[in-house]
Design a protein around this motif. Sequence first.
Motif, PDB file in Angstrom:
ATOM      1  N   GLY A   1     -18.368 -36.584 -11.050  1.00 39.35           N
ATOM      2  CA  GLY A   1     -17.925 -36.020  -9.783  1.00 39.35           C
ATOM      3  C   GLY A   1     -18.801 -34.858  -9.386  1.00 39.35           C
ATOM      4  N   VAL A   2     -18.525 -34.288  -8.230  1.00 38.74           N
ATOM      5  CA  VAL A   2     -19.233 -33.096  -7.747  1.00 38.74           C
ATOM      6  C   VAL A   2     -18.178 -32.043  -7.445  1.00 38.74           C
TER       7      VAL A   2
ATOM      8  N   PRO B   1     -21.805 -26.581  -4.844  1.00 37.92           N
ATOM      9  CA  PRO B   1     -21.437 -27.910  -5.361  1.00 37.92           C
ATOM     10  C   PRO B   1     -22.468 -28.384  -6.386  1.00 37.92           C
ATOM     11  N   ARG B   2     -21.989 -29.012  -7.468  1.00 36.73           N
ATOM     12  CA  ARG B   2     -22.868 -29.475  -8.527  1.00 36.73           C
ATOM     13  C   ARG B   2     -22.200 -30.597  -9.299  1.00 36.73           C
ATOM     14  N   PRO B   3     -22.987 -31.441  -9.967  1.00 36.01           N
ATOM     15  CA  PRO B   3     -22.421 -32.576 -10.693  1.00 36.01           C
ATOM     16  C   PRO B   3     -21.665 -32.140 -11.949  1.00 36.01           C
TER      17      PRO B   3
ATOM     18  N   ASN C   1     -25.198 -33.336  -5.293  1.00 36.41           N
ATOM     19  CA  ASN C   1     -24.555 -34.648  -5.311  1.00 36.41           C
ATOM     20  C   ASN C   1     -25.129 -35.453  -6.465  1.00 36.41           C
ATOM     21  N   LEU C   2     -24.650 -36.693  -6.600  1.00 32.90           N
ATOM     22  CA  LEU C   2     -25.067 -37.556  -7.695  1.00 32.90           C
ATOM     23  C   LEU C   2     -26.092 -38.599  -7.267  1.00 32.90           C
ATOM     24  N   ASP C   3     -26.719 -38.406  -6.117  1.00 33.24           N
ATOM     25  CA  ASP C   3     -27.647 -39.407  -5.602  1.00 33.24           C
ATOM     26  C   ASP C   3     -28.804 -39.682  -6.561  1.00 33.24           C
ATOM     27  N   LYS C   4     -29.345 -38.644  -7.167  1.00 32.52           N
ATOM     28  CA  LYS C   4     -30.468 -38.829  -8.084  1.00 32.52           C
ATOM     29  C   LYS C   4     -30.052 -39.649  -9.309  1.00 32.52           C
TER      30      LYS C   4
ATOM     31  N   SER D   1      -8.614 -23.412  -8.772  1.00 31.55           N
ATOM     32  CA  SER D   1      -9.926 -22.804  -8.984  1.00 31.55           C
ATOM     33  C   SER D   1     -11.084 -23.764  -8.796  1.00 31.55           C
ATOM     34  N   THR D   2     -10.795 -25.052  -8.631  1.00 34.89           N
ATOM     35  CA  THR D   2     -11.851 -26.059  -8.540  1.00 34.89           C
ATOM     36  C   THR D   2     -11.702 -26.854  -7.257  1.00 34.89           C
ATOM     37  N   GLN D   3     -12.791 -27.022  -6.544  1.00 38.71           N
ATOM     38  CA  GLN D   3     -12.804 -27.872  -5.351  1.00 38.71           C
ATOM     39  C   GLN D   3     -13.723 -29.052  -5.585  1.00 38.71           C
ATOM     40  N   MET D   4     -13.245 -30.241  -5.225  1.00 44.55           N
ATOM     41  CA  MET D   4     -14.052 -31.450  -5.371  1.00 44.55           C
ATOM     42  C   MET D   4     -14.742 -31.773  -4.043  1.00 44.55           C
TER      43      MET D   4
END
Length: 438
Positions: free
Chosen positions: A28-29, A38-40, A74-77, A120-123
Amino acid sequence: MTNAASSSTSFVSYDAECPFPIQNLPYGVFSTTANPSPRPGVAIGDLILDLDALSRSSHFASSPIPADVFQHANLDKLAAREPAEWAAFRSYLTTLLSSNSPLKDAADKDTLFVPRTASSTQMHMPVRIGDYTDFYASFEHAYNAGVLIRGKENAMQPNWRHLPVGYHGRASSVVVSGTPIRRPVGQILDKVGDTQPIWAPCRRLDYELEIGFIYGGAATKLGERLTPTEAREHIFGLVLMNDWSARDIQTWEYVPLGPFLSKNFGTTISPWIVQPAALDPFKTAKYVQEPAVLPYLQDDEGFGFDVPLTLAVRPENAKEYSRIATSNMKHSYWTYAQMIAHHSSTGAPINPSDMMGSGTLSGPGVDGNPNDDALGSLLERSRLGRQPFELNADRKDMTWLRDGDSIKIEGVVKTKDGYSIGFGECEGTVLPAVLPAA
């Protein structure tokens, strides 16, 4: 320690009901209040392993995938890497998170993991979807809808058993779970018998209980086709999906070219991408396809996944959700590989991070009648709005969605070994339509 019944254990603690054990490891991100970038990440128990932070640490030295792949929003790579690399990285993560991993007592462990909490976390959207196609792959849903619209004798269109029917959706309105959906406005017929439409807010807003699957690996080239076997290797992962539908807009516009504005205003997906490898223990036989499909669609290795799916509604101001439907991922006449193969059969290119949907997944009927508890849309459950039903004590006349209604889809399966595999939640709330000022 983790649940002792698991076939593989992690130093991260979680109970048997947790949908994210070491056997799952969905991508997820995310972002946090402390770090809003935002990060994987990878879900494990009630934590998220920060793949960006991991890629910058000494623990990443043995990774089979370069560090820069995980240093993006994002997770595109990752989706664009080769399938063999996905498998190798999954093995690397499993070892890294195992109960005897050196990471267990690493000095920087607290910088690599963050709590997976709503406060504390946003997706975020896990990938940037370039193209999105939705199919109509459940026989039960297609039959139920056909009976309501055309009658039992003409329920199934002549082409349905020969090809995976689909339509091109709108990638720009695919949103992550938790994003509100605005009630659309469009052309509808005011009452039965009208031939002149009016422009008004949708009155027959519906949900669709679906699975989305994300293409990965090398892009196909213009003119290139994939076999089902080749297509199967390109499934990067699966998500829960709600393809919101405006049935009254759809009824007026779909002749002769099919859905358009009735489908382009919102599609919700769950934030966690579950890898096919995590679902391997739940493979089940695919449907018997009669008549036999044409050679380019033959999928002798085909299978479904026996994973229960639930859908629930929470009216505005209600404290709890009321479950409406319990279906299953296995209720798809066409395999995911066949859908991708058919999509590529004209030579139209498919790119990494493109998404396709299964269409509404409804369960089989009982004694020739629909099983109300297994219907994946209100179109079926309310019989086109003609048969109101009781949602809960406060709403005994449910037909279509109302402003303020929230929809939640979940998918969780428990193994014989005592652990659970899940997708998380796919949730969205209906906001009122916006009309121009008078």
